[in-house]
Design a protein around this motif. Structure first.
Motif, PDB file in Angstrom:
ATOM      1  N   GLU A   1    -110.894 -16.007 -44.379  1.00 56.08           N
ATOM      2  CA  GLU A   1    -112.213 -17.211 -44.135  1.00 56.08           C
ATOM      3  C   GLU A   1    -112.243 -18.628 -44.472  1.00 56.08           C
ATOM      4  N   LEU A   2    -111.099 -18.552 -44.742  1.00 55.41           N
ATOM      5  CA  LEU A   2    -111.145 -20.180 -44.133  1.00 55.41           C
ATOM      6  C   LEU A   2    -111.592 -20.011 -42.288  1.00 55.41           C
ATOM      7  N   ALA A   3    -110.625 -19.575 -41.607  1.00 53.58           N
ATOM      8  CA  ALA A   3    -110.509 -20.044 -40.143  1.00 53.58           C
ATOM      9  C   ALA A   3    -111.600 -20.005 -39.503  1.00 53.58           C
ATOM     10  N   ARG A   4    -112.346 -18.691 -40.330  1.00 60.43           N
ATOM     11  CA  ARG A   4    -113.781 -18.697 -39.786  1.00 60.43           C
ATOM     12  C   ARG A   4    -114.349 -19.664 -40.001  1.00 60.43           C
ATOM     13  N   ARG A   5    -114.149 -20.853 -40.417  1.00 65.78           N
ATOM     14  CA  ARG A   5    -115.169 -21.984 -40.955  1.00 65.78           C
ATOM     15  C   ARG A   5    -114.642 -23.451 -40.214  1.00 65.78           C
ATOM     16  N   CYS A   6    -113.209 -23.060 -39.417  1.00 68.36           N
ATOM     17  CA  CYS A   6    -112.652 -24.434 -39.448  1.00 68.36           C
ATOM     18  C   CYS A   6    -112.622 -24.459 -38.052  1.00 68.36           C
ATOM     19  N   ASP A   7    -112.302 -25.041 -36.947  1.00 70.25           N
ATOM     20  CA  ASP A   7    -111.744 -25.763 -35.848  1.00 70.25           C
ATOM     21  C   ASP A   7    -110.115 -25.627 -35.551  1.00 70.25           C
ATOM     22  N   ASP A   8    -109.690 -25.877 -36.895  1.00 75.55           N
ATOM     23  CA  ASP A   8    -108.170 -26.179 -36.906  1.00 75.55           C
ATOM     24  C   ASP A   8    -108.160 -25.957 -38.758  1.00 75.55           C
ATOM     25  N   LEU A   9    -106.981 -25.098 -38.828  1.00 76.86           N
ATOM     26  CA  LEU A   9    -106.919 -24.165 -40.204  1.00 76.86           C
ATOM     27  C   LEU A   9    -104.798 -24.757 -39.901  1.00 76.86           C
ATOM     28  N   VAL A  10    -104.289 -25.166 -40.977  1.00 74.92           N
ATOM     29  CA  VAL A  10    -103.559 -25.500 -41.200  1.00 74.92           C
ATOM     30  C   VAL A  10    -103.021 -24.485 -42.833  1.00 74.92           C
ATOM     31  N   ALA A  11    -101.855 -23.838 -42.614  1.00 75.13           N
ATOM     32  CA  ALA A  11    -101.416 -22.593 -44.457  1.00 75.13           C
ATOM     33  C   ALA A  11    -101.160 -22.559 -44.553  1.00 75.13           C
ATOM     34  N   TRP A  12    -100.166 -22.825 -45.503  1.00 76.40           N
ATOM     35  CA  TRP A  12     -98.354 -22.958 -45.898  1.00 76.40           C
ATOM     36  C   TRP A  12     -98.434 -21.961 -47.180  1.00 76.40           C
ATOM     37  N   ASP A  13     -97.467 -22.077 -47.416  1.00 75.81           N
ATOM     38  CA  ASP A  13     -97.010 -21.240 -48.582  1.00 75.81           C
ATOM     39  C   ASP A  13     -95.207 -21.546 -48.669  1.00 75.81           C
ATOM     40  N   ALA A  14     -94.373 -21.619 -50.005  1.00 74.41           N
ATOM     41  CA  ALA A  14     -93.421 -22.046 -50.358  1.00 74.41           C
ATOM     42  C   ALA A  14     -92.698 -20.635 -50.100  1.00 74.41           C
ATOM     43  N   VAL A  15     -92.970 -19.549 -49.406  1.00 69.38           N
ATOM     44  CA  VAL A  15     -92.479 -18.037 -49.662  1.00 69.38           C
ATOM     45  C   VAL A  15     -92.487 -17.698 -48.255  1.00 69.38           C
ATOM     46  N   ASP A  16     -90.987 -17.446 -47.587  1.00 69.41           N
ATOM     47  CA  ASP A  16     -90.981 -17.246 -46.052  1.00 69.41           C
ATOM     48  C   ASP A  16     -91.751 -15.330 -45.749  1.00 69.41           C
ATOM     49  N   THR A  17     -91.952 -14.814 -46.557  1.00 62.60           N
ATOM     50  CA  THR A  17     -92.481 -13.697 -46.828  1.00 62.60           C
ATOM     51  C   THR A  17     -94.148 -13.872 -46.999  1.00 62.60           C
ATOM     52  N   ALA A  18     -94.679 -14.704 -47.519  1.00 66.40           N
ATOM     53  CA  ALA A  18     -96.105 -14.879 -47.640  1.00 66.40           C
ATOM     54  C   ALA A  18     -96.935 -15.478 -46.077  1.00 66.40           C
ATOM     55  N   THR A  19     -95.383 -16.483 -45.950  1.00 66.00           N
ATOM     56  CA  THR A  19     -96.557 -16.653 -44.375  1.00 66.00           C
ATOM     57  C   THR A  19     -96.204 -15.981 -43.134  1.00 66.00           C
ATOM     58  N   ALA A  20     -94.850 -15.514 -43.592  1.00 64.07           N
ATOM     59  CA  ALA A  20     -94.921 -14.104 -42.496  1.00 64.07           C
ATOM     60  C   ALA A  20     -96.507 -12.726 -42.516  1.00 64.07           C
ATOM     61  N   ALA A  21     -96.360 -12.804 -43.674  1.00 65.92           N
ATOM     62  CA  ALA A  21     -97.255 -11.616 -43.629  1.00 65.92           C
ATOM     63  C   ALA A  21     -98.790 -12.710 -44.005  1.00 65.92           C
ATOM     64  N   THR A  22     -99.807 -13.901 -43.362  1.00 61.00           N
ATOM     65  CA  THR A  22    -100.476 -14.775 -43.732  1.00 61.00           C
ATOM     66  C   THR A  22    -100.575 -14.631 -41.829  1.00 61.00           C
TER      67      THR A  22
END
Length: 448
Positions: free
Chosen positions: A311-332
């Motif tokens: 949802e944020l990606a639709r409203r931002c020119d650039d989005l940096v998305a982080w997580d502490a778990v590799d499994t989560a970042t892979a899903a994102t």
């Protein structure tokens, strides 16, 4: 109490090395609501009279709650019975508040002086509705070695955590019994409110109204003045000191990454972010709290499986998305594989933080896993653009793996910013802050 007001106490100047150079608190303004709580008449003046005056200058509405009438101040008085002292001190506190904040509402609760700990339920009932709408809840300090001060601070801390307002505590008797060279205050997170000359003058006028405390009731034994020079001297400073954080060494540990890895090992979407109506509704509320239709660059730590990231990606020119778990970042990363404006990476805040400036930072269900809220706040303030927006949303119910409550997280994050959105439910807190506090209607020209 473990001190005697008749002792001399240290001179006010002996505290200079501790109180000089403290970081400044941002004064509450017209978009805030200040609630100053006093256990006894004169506490509000000694501890926060300058704050009341300064906040009034900045257009902040204020309520002063005095929980007892101070009828036990002179137990051996031969000239004033407790009910007479109570009436006298009620008159004094009305006059004192009028001197610092003429438009402030004054509420007198009439609870028993010296026995507030026995009346916790009544104390809570008085303060709960005020804390629910306050941005700043100011109470005596729980380390002041006065049982009434401790009881008020304890309830204040609980209510601030429940409702997401800032909780500032003011020392009073500490300036009298503590040793400036080895002060217990030095182990706490202290901040300062600098006072304009007019604020100091208003505070002096307010203190003069409390005649029963700084002057003898009569020449008879038992009617002596109660305020020692150490307290009067502290009240004369050009700034007021507040405790805003716990003693060093008491901070809880951060939630270990292994905890999250175990959750993802059991389920691809551990919190049901896509399927649960609760999560869908909360996400819609967070998006509605964004104060602009579009942002240049956003940071979303704790992205999980990317439901909010999409949802944020639709409203931002650039989005940096982080997580502490590799499994989560892979899903994102997989979910947003076609979104060229999204960068997904593994990182643990606040130890790690991306470079550059952001005009939107979203902390959704991540802040209470951070042990060091001071460091988290520093990171946010260091990278938030001048026109930036900070949005935070956190679960309010108790959770064993949360290092902090939602209220503690939001209280820390909002110390140096101004709230533009404040939403409280039984289940979660939702706030948006900016550096200016400008409303959406003002920013878009509807209100001029």
């Amino acid at each position: 109490m473990t001190f005697d007001h008749r002792d001399a106490g240290p001179p006010a100047a002996a505290w200079d090395s501790l109180v000089t150079g403290l970081a400044e608190l941002r004064l509450p303004g017209s978009g805030d609501r200040l609630v100053v709580v006093a256990a006894h008449p004169d506490d509000e003046t000694l501890g926060a009279g300058g704050l009341l005056a300064a906040a009034a200058r900045h257009g902040c509405p204020a309520t002063v709650v005095v929980l007892t009438d101070g009828e036990a101040s002179h137990p051996d008085s031969p000239t004033h019975r407790p009910h007479q002292l109570a009436a006298l001190r009620r008159r004094e506190v009305y006059a004192a508040v009028a001197a610092t904040a003429p438009d402030a509402e004054v509420q007198l609760a009439g609870l028993p002086d010296g026995r507030l700990a026995e009346h916790r339920d009544e104390l809570t009932a008085v303060l709960e509705p005020l804390a629910a709408t306050a941005t700043h809840l100011v109470t005596p300090w729980d380390g002041d070695r006065h049982p009434d001060h401790e009881a008020v601070a304890d309830v204040g801390r609980e209510l601030a955590a429940r409702h997401g307002c800032r909780h500032w505590q003011y020392p009073i008797w500490t300036w009298h019994w503590d040793d400036p060279a080895h002060s217990v205050l030095a182990t706490y997170d202290l901040r300062r409110v600098s006072l304009h000359d007019t604020d100091r003058a208003a505070k002096r006028a307010a203190l003069a109204c409390h005649t029963s405390q700084h002057s003898p009731l009569s020449d008879e034994p038992g009617d002596e003045a109660l305020l020692p020079p150490s307290l009067v001297g502290a009240a004369e400073r050009d700034g007021e000191v507040f405790v805003v954080g716990p003693a060093q060494g008491t901070e809880p540990a951060a939630t270990p990454v292994a905890y999250f890895e175990q959750l993802y090992a059991k389920a691809a979407d551990p919190w049901g972010l896509d399927e649960r109506f609760y999560e869908q509704r909360k996400r819609a509320g967070l998006l509605a709290a964004l104060t602009r239709p579009r942002f240049r660059r956003a940071f979303e730590p704790g992205c999980a499986t990317g439901a909010l990231s999409a949802e944020l990606a639709r409203r931002c020119d650039d989005l940096v998305a982080w997580d502490a778990v590799d499994t989560a970042t892979a899903a994102t990363a997989n979910r947003l594989r076609d979104a060229a404006n999204v960068t997904v990476a593994t990182g643990r805040i606040p130890e790690d933080w991306p470079d550059g400036e952001f005009d939107l930072i979203v902390l959704s269900e991540v802040g209470y896993y951070c042990a060091d809220l001071g460091r988290l706040t520093e990171r946010v303030l260091g990278s938030l653009a001048p026109d930036g927006v900070l949005v935070a949303c956190h679960w309010r119910h108790a959770a064993a793996m949360h290092a902090h409550t939602a209220g503690e997280v939001h209280g820390a994050l909002g110390v140096s910013l101004r709230a533009v959105v404040s939403h409280v439910e039984d289940d979660f807190l939702l706030h948006a802050w900016t550096r200016t506090g400008e409303s959406v209607a003002t920013a878009t020209g509807i209100v001029r």
